[in-house]
Design a protein around this motif. Structure first.
Motif, PDB file in Angstrom:
ATOM      1  N   ALA A 278       0.825  -1.211   0.000  1.00 36.54           N
ATOM      2  CA  ALA A 278       0.000   0.000   0.000  1.00 36.54           C
ATOM      3  C   ALA A 278       0.858   1.259   0.000  1.00 36.54           C
ATOM      4  CB  ALA A 278      -0.945  -0.010   1.190  1.00 36.54           C
ATOM      5  N   GLY A 279       1.887   1.284  -0.827  1.00 38.91           N
ATOM      6  CA  GLY A 279       2.707   2.478  -0.958  1.00 38.91           C
ATOM      7  C   GLY A 279       4.096   2.334  -0.389  1.00 38.91           C
ATOM      8  N   PHE A 280       4.910   3.389  -0.574  1.00 36.54           N
ATOM      9  CA  PHE A 280       6.308   3.388  -0.150  1.00 36.54           C
ATOM     10  C   PHE A 280       6.577   4.541   0.809  1.00 36.54           C
ATOM     11  CE2 PHE A 280       6.425   1.822  -4.649  1.00 36.54           C
ATOM     12  CZ  PHE A 280       6.634   0.498  -4.338  1.00 36.54           C
ATOM     13  N   ALA A 281       7.600   4.377   1.615  1.00 30.73           N
ATOM     14  CA  ALA A 281       8.025   5.423   2.553  1.00 30.73           C
ATOM     15  C   ALA A 281       9.538   5.490   2.551  1.00 30.73           C
ATOM     16  CB  ALA A 281       7.515   5.115   3.960  1.00 30.73           C
ATOM     17  N   VAL A 282      10.085   6.673   2.758  1.00 29.64           N
ATOM     18  CA  VAL A 282      11.537   6.832   2.796  1.00 29.64           C
ATOM     19  C   VAL A 282      12.032   6.772   4.228  1.00 29.64           C
ATOM     20  CG1 VAL A 282      11.575   8.192   0.688  1.00 29.64           C
ATOM     21  CG2 VAL A 282      11.417   9.361   2.884  1.00 29.64           C
ATOM     22  N   HIS A 283      13.320   6.480   4.380  1.00 28.11           N
ATOM     23  CA  HIS A 283      13.923   6.393   5.703  1.00 28.11           C
ATOM     24  C   HIS A 283      13.994   7.786   6.326  1.00 28.11           C
ATOM     25  CE1 HIS A 283      16.681   5.333   8.927  1.00 28.11           C
ATOM     26  NE2 HIS A 283      16.482   4.063   8.626  1.00 28.11           N
ATOM     27  N   PRO A 284      13.775   7.890   7.647  1.00 29.31           N
ATOM     28  CA  PRO A 284      13.789   9.210   8.299  1.00 29.31           C
ATOM     29  C   PRO A 284      15.168   9.835   8.454  1.00 29.31           C
ATOM     30  CG  PRO A 284      13.454   7.467   9.928  1.00 29.31           C
ATOM     31  CD  PRO A 284      13.360   6.813   8.578  1.00 29.31           C
ATOM     32  N   ILE A 285      16.225   9.186   7.958  1.00 33.11           N
ATOM     33  CA  ILE A 285      17.578   9.725   8.110  1.00 33.11           C
ATOM     34  C   ILE A 285      17.687  11.119   7.490  1.00 33.11           C
ATOM     35  CG2 ILE A 285      19.947   9.485   7.258  1.00 33.11           C
ATOM     36  CD1 ILE A 285      19.781   6.535   7.792  1.00 33.11           C
ATOM     37  N   ALA A 286      17.119  11.304   6.307  1.00 29.52           N
ATOM     38  CA  ALA A 286      17.236  12.597   5.632  1.00 29.52           C
ATOM     39  C   ALA A 286      16.618  13.707   6.462  1.00 29.52           C
ATOM     40  CB  ALA A 286      16.584  12.535   4.249  1.00 29.52           C
ATOM     41  N   ALA A 287      15.417  13.483   6.974  1.00 33.54           N
ATOM     42  CA  ALA A 287      14.748  14.503   7.777  1.00 33.54           C
ATOM     43  C   ALA A 287      15.516  14.787   9.061  1.00 33.54           C
ATOM     44  CB  ALA A 287      13.327  14.056   8.102  1.00 33.54           C
ATOM     45  N   ALA A 288      16.064  13.735   9.668  1.00 33.50           N
ATOM     46  CA  ALA A 288      16.799  13.905  10.924  1.00 33.50           C
ATOM     47  C   ALA A 288      18.117  14.628  10.724  1.00 33.50           C
ATOM     48  CB  ALA A 288      17.045  12.539  11.562  1.00 33.50           C
ATOM     49  N   SER A 289      18.631  14.637   9.493  1.00 38.38           N
ATOM     50  CA  SER A 289      19.942  15.228   9.235  1.00 38.38           C
ATOM     51  C   SER A 289      19.914  16.752   9.161  1.00 38.38           C
ATOM     52  CB  SER A 289      20.495  14.687   7.920  1.00 38.38           C
ATOM     53  OG  SER A 289      19.758  15.213   6.820  1.00 38.38           O
ATOM     54  N   GLY A 290      18.736  17.322   8.994  1.00 37.39           N
ATOM     55  CA  GLY A 290      18.652  18.766   8.822  1.00 37.39           C
ATOM     56  C   GLY A 290      18.528  19.187   7.372  1.00 37.39           C
ATOM     57  N   LEU A 291      18.583  18.238   6.435  1.00 39.47           N
ATOM     58  CA  LEU A 291      18.336  18.551   5.034  1.00 39.47           C
ATOM     59  C   LEU A 291      16.877  18.975   4.862  1.00 39.47           C
ATOM     60  CD1 LEU A 291      20.131  15.464   3.455  1.00 39.47           C
ATOM     61  CD2 LEU A 291      20.858  17.841   3.156  1.00 39.47           C
ATOM     62  N   GLU A 292      16.617  19.864   3.932  1.00 39.59           N
ATOM     63  CA  GLU A 292      15.230  20.258   3.682  1.00 39.59           C
ATOM     64  C   GLU A 292      14.500  19.097   3.031  1.00 39.59           C
ATOM     65  OE1 GLU A 292      12.550  23.479   1.130  1.00 39.59           O
ATOM     66  OE2 GLU A 292      14.706  23.840   1.426  1.00 39.59           O
ATOM     67  N   VAL A 293      13.388  18.707   3.628  1.00 35.77           N
ATOM     68  CA  VAL A 293      12.613  17.585   3.107  1.00 35.77           C
ATOM     69  C   VAL A 293      11.157  17.988   2.935  1.00 35.77           C
ATOM     70  CG1 VAL A 293      14.139  15.862   4.164  1.00 35.77           C
ATOM     71  CG2 VAL A 293      12.111  16.650   5.403  1.00 35.77           C
ATOM     72  N   ALA A 294      10.451  17.249   2.098  1.00 36.62           N
ATOM     73  CA  ALA A 294       9.026  17.440   1.907  1.00 36.62           C
ATOM     74  C   ALA A 294       8.280  16.717   3.026  1.00 36.62           C
ATOM     75  CB  ALA A 294       8.609  16.907   0.541  1.00 36.62           C
ATOM     76  N   GLU A 295       6.965  16.849   3.022  1.00 35.88           N
ATOM     77  CA  GLU A 295       6.154  16.173   4.036  1.00 35.88           C
ATOM     78  C   GLU A 295       6.363  14.666   4.007  1.00 35.88           C
ATOM     79  OE1 GLU A 295       1.414  15.843   5.315  1.00 35.88           O
ATOM     80  OE2 GLU A 295       2.070  17.253   3.761  1.00 35.88           O
ATOM     81  N   SER A 296       6.688  14.143   2.844  1.00 34.95           N
ATOM     82  CA  SER A 296       6.930  12.710   2.677  1.00 34.95           C
ATOM     83  C   SER A 296       8.260  12.254   3.265  1.00 34.95           C
ATOM     84  CB  SER A 296       6.908  12.362   1.182  1.00 34.95           C
ATOM     85  OG  SER A 296       7.935  13.083   0.505  1.00 34.95           O
ATOM     86  N   GLY A 297       9.140  13.213   3.630  1.00 35.42           N
ATOM     87  CA  GLY A 297      10.473  12.877   4.095  1.00 35.42           C
ATOM     88  C   GLY A 297      11.499  12.839   2.992  1.00 35.42           C
ATOM     89  N   GLN A 298      11.074  13.044   1.752  1.00 33.48           N
ATOM     90  CA  GLN A 298      11.996  13.069   0.603  1.00 33.48           C
ATOM     91  C   GLN A 298      12.784  14.372   0.593  1.00 33.48           C
ATOM     92  OE1 GLN A 298       8.496  12.325  -1.984  1.00 33.48           O
ATOM     93  NE2 GLN A 298       9.878  10.976  -3.129  1.00 33.48           N
ATOM     94  N   ILE A 299      14.010  14.310   0.101  1.00 34.05           N
ATOM     95  CA  ILE A 299      14.873  15.488   0.027  1.00 34.05           C
ATOM     96  C   ILE A 299      14.388  16.402  -1.098  1.00 34.05           C
ATOM     97  CG2 ILE A 299      17.231  16.300  -0.374  1.00 34.05           C
ATOM     98  CD1 ILE A 299      18.201  13.596   0.711  1.00 34.05           C
ATOM     99  N   VAL A 300      14.154  17.657  -0.762  1.00 34.63           N
ATOM    100  CA  VAL A 300      13.699  18.626  -1.760  1.00 34.63           C
ATOM    101  C   VAL A 300      14.888  19.053  -2.610  1.00 34.63           C
ATOM    102  CG1 VAL A 300      12.553  20.837  -2.149  1.00 34.63           C
ATOM    103  CG2 VAL A 300      11.901  19.427  -0.192  1.00 34.63           C
ATOM    104  N   VAL A 301      14.761  18.867  -3.920  1.00 34.68           N
ATOM    105  CA  VAL A 301      15.876  19.155  -4.837  1.00 34.68           C
ATOM    106  C   VAL A 301      15.432  20.119  -5.929  1.00 34.68           C
ATOM    107  CG1 VAL A 301      17.014  16.937  -4.442  1.00 34.68           C
ATOM    108  CG2 VAL A 301      15.316  17.151  -6.275  1.00 34.68           C
TER     109      VAL A 301
END
Length: 402
Positions: A241-264
């Motif tokens: 029922a869908g995919f999710a990304v690892h929370p490492i990116a959000a925890a690192s301080g990188l700008e991420v979207a609501e999904s936790g994906q890195i905004v590029v």
């Protein structure tokens, strides 16, 4: 000192990008390190086949990168510190025999850790459900399916590409089992009318029961509970029922979207940290139609090509090309002898034309073989003279032409 490029993840996006960078950049002034948790390249698009009992020949990453100059580090990423330009890893092993906790420093980071199954906090999914988003989880499901006797029940939750391919593969490989699929909406609603009819005929031919407009709100050892309280028998529940990304990116301080994906940006460069790039499912990238790219192998191809081209261009002072971020269609396997190839328009809406049957199955097989071949030959077409880095560092720490 050599410019240190660290690639996190060796799936379709990471492995392809690493090979592309090795093909383009001179080893005289660049050092490329790939960090991956397992020693094999995982053909994620074929994991439903593995779970169904088919044997897939694994490709050792050490063999894939042999002779390329790419350094492989088998480790699990536990954190990223973009301010210090470092990556924390555990269980590091490699040709130098390292082990235990460790840290890798980088000048340019390509984050390509992919995604895993999204459980949506549904009770019982973590404890009782299976998935096909990783090799280990697919092998666990394979073992469980092998234990089922005639008449056993399998419920696939999710009407996306993964759910459809899994359900049809299981039903074709194990006709002695009772296979069902739970869909929140209508099965194949995004397909053209003709393709939708083809899909339903395939499900009927394979004897798959479809529970449409059925959201699953709990999973138990031998059944799933729908939102309306209906109990659906399931000796095995496969969650897709869908995919999710690892929370490492959000925890690192990188700008991420609501999904936790890195905004590029358009070149896959992090908006918050310009020495970080993202590719694959973990990148929140906007396609040519102005919409976020979906998590998929196609997106991994687009974004990895763009990231590798951008890194090369900026490091060597060359042009940064714009790789097309446009979908042309969906390839959907329906077992080994049937498939659907649905063409889409610029807004990813299905066109009336589609290809189905054995011809579409052969086309899908060719796509899979091509994707695997490109990973297994990362330096195909290696230029005789690789590009050297420019000499003047910019404010982001990436050297550009003077």
């Amino acid at each position: 000192m050599k410019h240190r490029i660290v690639v996190l993840g060796a799936g379709y996006a990471g492995a392809f990008a690493a090979g592309s960078l090795a093909r383009r950049l001179s080893p005289a002034d660049t050092e490329i390190t790939v960090v991956n948790a397992v020693p094999d390249f995982v053909e994620r698009m074929r994991l439903h086949q593995l779970a169904a009992g088919q044997d897939l020949t694994p490709r050792k990453l050490a063999d894939v990168f042999a002779g390329t100059g790419v350094r492989l580090r088998l480790a699990r990423v536990t954190g990223v510190d973009p301010e210090r330009r470092s990556v924390a890893v555990t269980g590091v092993t490699g040709e130098e025999g390292e082990g235990g906790e460790g840290e890798l420093s980088y000048d340019t980071l390509l984050y390509a850790l992919g995604s895993s199954v999204a459980r949506h906090d549904v009770p019982g999914v973590a404890e009782y459900a299976f998935d096909v988003t990783g090799r280990s989880s697919a092998l666990r499901l394979r073992e469980r399916l092998a234990d089922l006797s005639e008449g056993g029940t399998v419920l696939v939750v999710g009407e996306g590409l993964t759910g459809i391919e899994a359900a049809t593969e299981f039903a074709e490989s194990r006709p002695d089992l009772s296979v069902a699929l739970a869909a929140r909406g209508e099965l194949g609603a995004w397909l053209s009318q003709k393709a939708r009819r083809h899909l339903r005929r395939a499900f009927d031919r394979l004897g798959i029961t479809v529970h449409e407009h059925t959201g699953i709100e709990a999973v138990e050892p031998a059944r799933a509970i729908a939102a309306d309280g209906t109990s659906i028998p399931a000796d095995v529940t496969v969650w897709s029922a869908g995919f999710a990304v690892h929370p490492i990116a959000a925890a690192s301080g990188l700008e991420v979207a609501e999904s936790g994906q890195i905004v590029v940006d358009r070149t896959m460069r992090s908006l918050s940290h310009p020495d970080v790039y993202a590719a694959g499912d973990c990148a929140y990238a906007i396609g040519d139609n102005g919409r976020p790219l979906p998590m998929s192998c196609a997106s991994a191809g687009f974004t990895s090509m763009q990231a590798a081209a951008a890194i090369t261009g900026r490091l060597t002072g060359g042009e940064v090309p714009a790789i097309g971020l446009k979908y042309y269609g969906n390839h959907i396997s329906l077992g080994r002898r049937d498939a659907i190839f649905q063409m889409v328009d610029a807004d990813v809406r299905s066109k009336s034309w589609y290809l189905g049957g054995r011809t579409a199955a052969r086309l899908k097989s060719g796509v899979l073989e091509g994707a695997g071949w490109s990973i297994a030959h990362p330096t195909f077409g290696m230029p005789r003279r690789k590009r050297r880095l420019a000499t003047t560092p910019d404010r982001a720490g990436v050297r550009v032409a003077a």
